[in-house]
Write an enzyme that holds these catalytic residues in place. Sequence first.
Site, PDB file in Angstrom:
ATOM      1  N   ASP A  23     -25.326  32.228 -56.400  1.00 39.36           N
ATOM      2  CA  ASP A  23     -25.374  31.112 -56.160  1.00 39.36           C
ATOM      3  C   ASP A  23     -26.902  30.435 -55.623  1.00 39.36           C
ATOM      4  O   ASP A  23     -27.525  31.088 -54.992  1.00 39.36           O
ATOM      5  CB  ASP A  23     -24.415  31.064 -54.729  1.00 39.36           C
ATOM      6  CG  ASP A  23     -24.221  29.770 -54.264  1.00 39.36           C
ATOM      7  OD1 ASP A  23     -24.595  28.550 -54.926  1.00 39.36           O
ATOM      8  OD2 ASP A  23     -23.401  29.308 -53.099  1.00 39.36           O
ATOM      9  N   SER A  69     -19.986  24.526 -49.082  1.00 37.59           N
ATOM     10  CA  SER A  69     -20.766  23.593 -49.893  1.00 37.59           C
ATOM     11  C   SER A  69     -21.221  22.386 -49.246  1.00 37.59           C
ATOM     12  O   SER A  69     -21.771  22.475 -48.136  1.00 37.59           O
ATOM     13  CB  SER A  69     -20.376  23.497 -51.449  1.00 37.59           C
ATOM     14  OG  SER A  69     -21.082  23.044 -52.169  1.00 37.59           O
ATOM     15  N   HIS A  74     -20.829  30.598 -56.466  1.00 40.04           N
ATOM     16  CA  HIS A  74     -20.573  29.497 -55.747  1.00 40.04           C
ATOM     17  C   HIS A  74     -19.199  28.891 -55.818  1.00 40.04           C
ATOM     18  O   HIS A  74     -18.586  29.173 -56.908  1.00 40.04           O
ATOM     19  CB  HIS A  74     -21.822  28.378 -56.105  1.00 40.04           C
ATOM     20  CG  HIS A  74     -21.421  27.241 -55.341  1.00 40.04           C
ATOM     21  ND1 HIS A  74     -21.815  27.091 -54.014  1.00 40.04           N
ATOM     22  CD2 HIS A  74     -21.043  25.919 -55.407  1.00 40.04           C
ATOM     23  CE1 HIS A  74     -21.894  25.776 -53.613  1.00 40.04           C
ATOM     24  NE2 HIS A  74     -21.098  25.122 -54.235  1.00 40.04           N
TER      25      HIS A  74
END
Length: 383
Positions: free
Chosen positions: A281, A185, A311
């Site tokens: 995501d 991320s 995610h």
Amino acid sequence: MTRNQKVVVSIGWLTLVVVVLLLVVMIIAQTWRYTEAGKVPLKTGVILHAVNEQLLPEGLSTPSFFVNPVAPTIKRVDHILETSDGEHIAMRLYTPTQPGPHPVILYFHGGAFMEGYGNIDTHDNILRALANRTNAIIVAPNYRLAPNYSFPTAINDSFDALEWVYEEAVELEVDREKVAVAGDSAGGNIAAAVVMKANEAGYSLTSGAFLYPLTTFEDVSFPSRDSYSSGYYFLSRSVMERARDAYTPNEEDWINPYVSPLLSEELSEFPESLVITAEFDPLRDEGEAFAEQLYHAGNLVEAVRFNGTMHGFLSFYEVMGRADYALSYVARFLNNSFEGNETTQKQPFYVKKEDKGDSFQDEVEAYGMSMYLLWQKMVRLAQ
């Protein structure tokens, strides 16, 4: 009616009640598969429901009877790193117990660049697992976070950690020819920036693993951002916008290559790379676009989308078969890169779709988790 007959009738009624309750649990669990953006796998649906309803128990892990115990093969050491601006940050090392030299992976944790969303403690399970599955030293800096520290502090701290690894290679028993970066991320974004800074400084990295990375701060209309940014899939548009305002308060920084690597024109010197994305995501499309940019810049790159996942799914590898498989995929890529085995695609560019279905264990655990969640809901209502 005799006593024995009464016992038989009681057992029959009890069995019927248990069967009905199980059927109710199974039906309810199946309804959790139907989310706002479509149907998801059973285990994914249960975990999404648990997290969004704040029902997930702390320390959730695979039941012990499904696990083969193994002896510890790594030791965890905390270290304080003096940064280039004279401040100090915490750093955690996961080191194999066997003598070196070892490959090293610098791992940059995710968490929206902001306090309260992620640190080396929230990612401890991923870090331990990678250390065990690669037999590499994992170095995880607790880089400073917004809003107290905005861009480029996090990147500078992370690059300082890389330089420290090279400087202390002998003492750490590090193989300087086998240094990789990885991050998830926001950490995937930072990993890309560290690669660019490493190239400028003359370091030659072995590989990079970018796990559902944020790759542009610009307001680009990606389909995945539009479909999965409500927050139900663990990342919302509002959090992304708040992170952008906190991390890059100066709007002109949004197009800086260190902030938006997707916009960089200096991607030609990236090491062999793996870009992992998740089906549900908001960052999926920009991660895959970044992989394609790396490919067209002349790099070896593999782009893999794990279907049925959301995610941050790697954090659930202990209870989610798809996540465990994905983490092993990452470890295998890093191991192959350290051994000099090129496994990334040459041509043409494509996104590989991994669709490992839920196993029988996943199905059983999903229904077991569902029973627990329904019980928790009943307790809440009774309070």
